[in-house]
Design an enzyme around this catalytic site. Structure first.
Site, PDB file in Angstrom:
ATOM      1  N   SER A 198      -1.846   3.255   3.749  1.00  0.00           N
ATOM      2  CA  SER A 198      -2.870   2.471   2.878  1.00  0.00           C
ATOM      3  C   SER A 198      -3.948   3.528   2.539  1.00  0.00           C
ATOM      4  CB  SER A 198      -3.524   1.373   3.663  1.00  0.00           C
ATOM      5  OG  SER A 198      -4.443   0.490   2.504  1.00  0.00           O
TER       6      SER A 198
ATOM      7  N   ASP B  83       2.326  -6.424  -3.500  1.00  0.00           N
ATOM      8  CA  ASP B  83       1.124  -5.664  -3.255  1.00  0.00           C
ATOM      9  C   ASP B  83       0.935  -4.994  -4.565  1.00  0.00           C
ATOM     10  OD1 ASP B  83      -0.583  -3.471  -2.311  1.00  0.00           O
ATOM     11  OD2 ASP B  83       0.616  -2.955  -0.635  1.00  0.00           O
TER      12      ASP B  83
ATOM     13  N   HIS C  52       0.540  -6.381   1.471  1.00  0.00           N
ATOM     14  CA  HIS C  52      -0.128  -5.212   1.902  1.00  0.00           C
ATOM     15  C   HIS C  52      -0.486  -5.450   3.275  1.00  0.00           C
ATOM     16  CE1 HIS C  52      -2.367  -1.381   1.485  1.00  0.00           C
ATOM     17  NE2 HIS C  52      -3.102  -1.973   2.090  1.00  0.00           N
TER      18      HIS C  52
END
Length: 313
Positions: A151, A245, A275
């Protein structure tokens, strides 16, 4: 248009109820809610030795070092950079995952406690990752090394690789792992525009995260790696995206740009996932995702070992 209500794996829906709300426009409460959940969670360090080093007293930079107990002097090093929208998260929250990486790969795993925005905007976090990387290479002198980021950590991993390349120091990096990475501050891909209310991460959080990270400055290729127009010279890349996502399309485009720059790249998309799926406990799709990533890490290190003529631990 992507519709998580139709696509998302049903087993993820219950797990998502336990995920604290992401509010990058209000990082104090976001950090507190994460701490309330994660500080109390026990981390499995079995088979791994954990040490904490302070490598820059002026910046307060701390790195967590996880070493497989069965191999106290391994030849492989993995820099693992945590997520949190660039405004939250702590290195220790990834202890259990980093311990698992260390156990399963036999590598030393280094996790930097980089400074967070908005108190410390770009390039503070990237500077910290560079310092942690430089320290780790000097401290352990590995024969193989890999940069891994999830991320926001994927943003910092990619930015670090570009910075090392431009400084002529990319030769020490054998592979780059980008897991659901944050790459593009322009927020103009189809998946991002559709991500008004997607699980865990969405367009409003992305806007607030980038505003906090960039502060009054402008994005360059190290802050937003999707802005890099030339990616040649980077090491081989494994890139993972989730089907539901908002970051999906910028990851896919980055993989395409890597390919156009002749960088060996493997792109995987997890079906019916959102996510943060690797952090979901007790969910079949998350278990499979973790096993895939661990398998790819081992495969990458095995390939590097063979390329370098076989390194005996």
């Amino acid at each position: 248009m992507m519709d998580p209500d139709l696509l998302l794996d049903s087993s993820l829906r219950e797990a998502l109820r336990t995920v604290p709300p992401q509010e990058c426009w209000n990082p104090g409460p976001m950090r507190a809610s994460g701490a309330a959940l994660l500080d109390a969670a026990p981390a499995d360090h079995s088979g791994v030795d954990l040490a904490v080093h302070h490598i820059n007293d002026d910046a307060g930079l701390e790195v967590r070092v996880l070493t497989p107990a069965a191999s106290p002097r391994p030849h492989a090093l993995i820099l693992s950079v945590h997520g949190g929208g660039l405004v939250a998260g702590r290195a220790r929250y990834d202890d259990a995952w980093n311990a698992e990486i260390s156990r399963r790969t036999g590598a030393i795993v280094i996790s930097p406690e980089y400074r967070l925005a908005p108190e410390y905007p770009y390039p503070a976090a990237l500077d910290d990752c560079l310092e942690a990387w430089t320290w780790a290479l000097h401290e352990f002198n590995p024969s193989m090394s890999l940069i891994y980021g999830d991320s926001a950590g994927g943003n910092l991993a990619a930015g670090l690789a570009l910075r090392l390349r431009d400084q002529g120091a990319i030769g020490a990096v054998d592979a780059l792992f980008l897991i659901e990475p944050v790459l593009d501050d322009r927020l103009d891909t189809p998946s991002m525009r559709a991500g008004i209310n997607t699980p865990v991460w969405d367009l409003p959080n992305a806007r607030a995260s980038w505003a906090a990270y960039l502060g009054p400055g402008q994005a360059d290729r190290y802050a937003a790696p999707a802005r890099a127009t030339e990616l040649s010279g980077l090491p081989e890349v494994f890139l993972l995206v989730n089907q539901c996502d908002p970051l999906r399309d910028e990851g896919i485009r980055f993989a395409q740009n890597l390919t156009d720059s002749n960088v060996p790249t493997e792109l995987a998309m997890l079906a019916k996932s959102c996510h943060g799926v690797l952090g979901m406990a007790g969910v079949g799709i998350a278990d499979r995702a973790r096993e895939m990533v661990l398998g790819k890490l081992r495969e990458s290190l095995d390939t590097i070992r063979r390329r370098k003529g076989g390194i005996v631990d």
